[in-house]
Design an enzyme around this catalytic site. Structure first.
Site, short mmCIF file in Angstrom:
data_model
loop_
_atom_site.label_atom_id
_atom_site.label_comp_id
_atom_site.label_asym_id
_atom_site.label_seq_id
_atom_site.Cartn_x
_atom_site.Cartn_y
_atom_site.Cartn_z
N HIS A 293 0.84 -1.20 0.00
CA HIS A 293 0.00 0.00 0.00
C HIS A 293 0.88 1.24 0.00
O HIS A 293 1.86 1.32 0.72
CB HIS A 293 -0.91 0.04 1.24
CG HIS A 293 -1.72 1.30 1.32
ND1 HIS A 293 -2.87 1.49 0.60
CD2 HIS A 293 -1.52 2.45 2.03
CE1 HIS A 293 -3.35 2.70 0.85
NE2 HIS A 293 -2.56 3.29 1.71
N ARG B 292 -14.53 12.89 9.29
CA ARG B 292 -13.27 13.53 9.68
C ARG B 292 -12.92 14.67 8.73
O ARG B 292 -12.37 15.69 9.14
CB ARG B 292 -12.15 12.50 9.70
CG ARG B 292 -12.23 11.51 10.86
CD ARG B 292 -11.34 10.31 10.63
NE ARG B 292 -9.98 10.72 10.31
CZ ARG B 292 -9.17 10.06 9.48
NH1 ARG B 292 -9.58 8.95 8.90
NH2 ARG B 292 -7.96 10.51 9.26
#
Length: 444
Positions: free
Chosen positions: A82, A168
């Site tokens: 990733h 968020r």
């Protein structure tokens, strides 16, 4: 159990139990906990943080909130990679076939791009006919057959993370290391990998602007991996300038093919070999990184990695002929030179600015619903540390049209991303450090 008590506990610096964290995640996902309470909790985490155990519990709760891939029917150690996001970052298109050629199964789920960072799925869709949506059975069978598949993420994977991330983003709580780390790792764990290699970017084109912040995030993610039984390492890499010279979907596919042919950009090739070596070690095919690097260099030189890419394209319905004839990729209608405004040495390249320029050209999305032009983008002809003459071409724009005002605006915007100084400038470091559960090893 009451949500307000959990908020109160974290607000006062307390540690939440696994049951309290699971209650929060499940309640927010099913709608029984409203946005305003989850926002209060996220702000309490922002200020007070979370322990490694709490962060791991949050990660697992989010991973379990939706679909989880079961890769147990695939023999061998499944190693995932990733990247925390960058510009000109084509590593997955090179790493996946390279590591699969080493005998390590790569069953990868990737996402689309948004803003100045490109998405692997968009890049793969630049290959004519390539299908990124596969059934679970097709995905698993392909990996068993050829050792490699790269597909789009399931729509119901980590729904808690998707919902919490959106919250968020509008409550000024994005920059919380436990929340960032758990967001990334929940997707990796739901994807089913046995081991994970993380490419954590730092610099102007990355989310983590400083080396210290990147190391902190890497340590948090490695700690999560250790807590949940997934061997995890992180490599801290430079994103002060684009990783590769190409920015744009078809352009990056072309660059990946060139790299697998052995004629790719030096920095991109170097990083792919570094990351691949770590993946080979985690996959049990090499005793250490040095041996792993020797293996993957040999696979690159032999053409085995390029052949593995060809197999993956054919297996997913794409035109495998692009490996031999890259003119089959989408082609931009117009090309325009970006010229240096002064002579000297390239002292800096604003990766984020160039990523946004590519987005404005149509190569990326400002919102998730935007359509992209797979052919457009830009390609750098100069890198940091290169000498340049005033008026010399430093980049090329690949555009769908030739409107004079648009061309002028885009070439000026691209040129402004380059900082040119009279004095010589050293080439920047590519890899800063490797983070494992044993600690941080900084590179000289």
């Amino acid at each position: 159990m009451r949500t307000v008590d959990i908020i109160h506990k974290k607000r006062d610096g307390g540690q939440l139990s696994p049951e309290e964290i699971a209650f929060l995640v499940n309640g927010y996902t099913n709608g029984s906990i409203p946005d305003y309470q989850m926002s209060a909790w996220a702000m309490a985490v922002y200020f007070n943080g979370m322990t490694a155990r709490e962060t791991a519990d949050l990660t697992l709760a989010m991973a379990r909130s939706g679909d989880q891939a079961d890769l147990s029917s695939i023999p061998g150690v499944k190693v995932d990679k990733h990247s925390t996001g960058g510009v000109g970052d084509t590593t997955t298109l090179i790493l996946a076939p390279l590591v699969a050629a080493a005998g390590i199964p790569v069953a990868k789920m990737s996402g689309r791009g948004l803003g100045h960072t490109g998405g692997t799925i968009d890049k793969l869709e630049a290959i004519p006919g390539f299908r990124t949506e596969r059934t679970k059975e097709q995905f698993l069978e392909q990996v068993r057959a050829i050792g490699l598949a790269v597909v789009g993420q399931s729509g119901n994977m980590t729904p808690a993370d998707k919902k919490l991330y959106g919250l968020r983003d509008v409550t000024a709580t994005v920059e919380s290391v436990p929340l960032i780390a758990s967001s990334i790792m929940s997707k990796k764990i739901a994807s089913g990998a046995d081991a994970i290699v993380l490419d954590v970017k730092t610099g102007r084109g990355a989310f983590m602007k400083s080396l210290e912040a990147a190391v902190e995030l890497a340590e948090a993610m490695v700690a999560i991996g250790s807590e949940v039984g997934r061997e995890t390492i992180a490599v801290i890499t430079n994103m002060d300038e684009p990783l590769g010279p190409s920015i744009g979907n078809a352009l990056e596919v072309l660059e990946a093919i060139e790299t697998l042919r052995g004629s790719g950009p030096a920095e991109l090739t170097e990083l792919c070999l570094e990351l691949a070596a770590h993946m080979v070690v985690l996959g049990g095919k090499a005793a250490d990184v040095a041996e792993g690097k020797r293996q993957v260099k040999a696979l690159l030189a032999s053409g085995a990695a390029l052949e593995k890419l060809r197999q993956m394209i054919a297996a997913q319905g794409g035109d495998a002929g692009v490996v031999d004839d890259t003119q089959r990729l989408p082609q931009a209608r117009c090309r325009f030179a970006v010229q240096a405004t002064a002579g000297g040495c390239v002292a800096g390249i604003d990766a984020e600015s160039l990523g946004l320029t590519a987005m404005l050209l149509g190569a990326g999305r400002a919102t998730k619903d935007d359509r992209i032009d797979l052919a457009v983008g830009l390609k750098l002809t100069k890198r940091v540390g290169d000498e340049v003459r005033e008026g010399e071409t430093i980049a090329e724009l690949y555009m769908s049209g030739d409107d004079p005002d648009t061309v002028r605006h885009m070439t000026e915007r691209a040129a402004s991303a380059f900082t040119i100084r009279p004095e010589p400038v050293e080439k920047p470091k590519l890899v800063y450090a490797v983070v494992t559960r044993a600690g941080v090893q900084y590179y000289n």
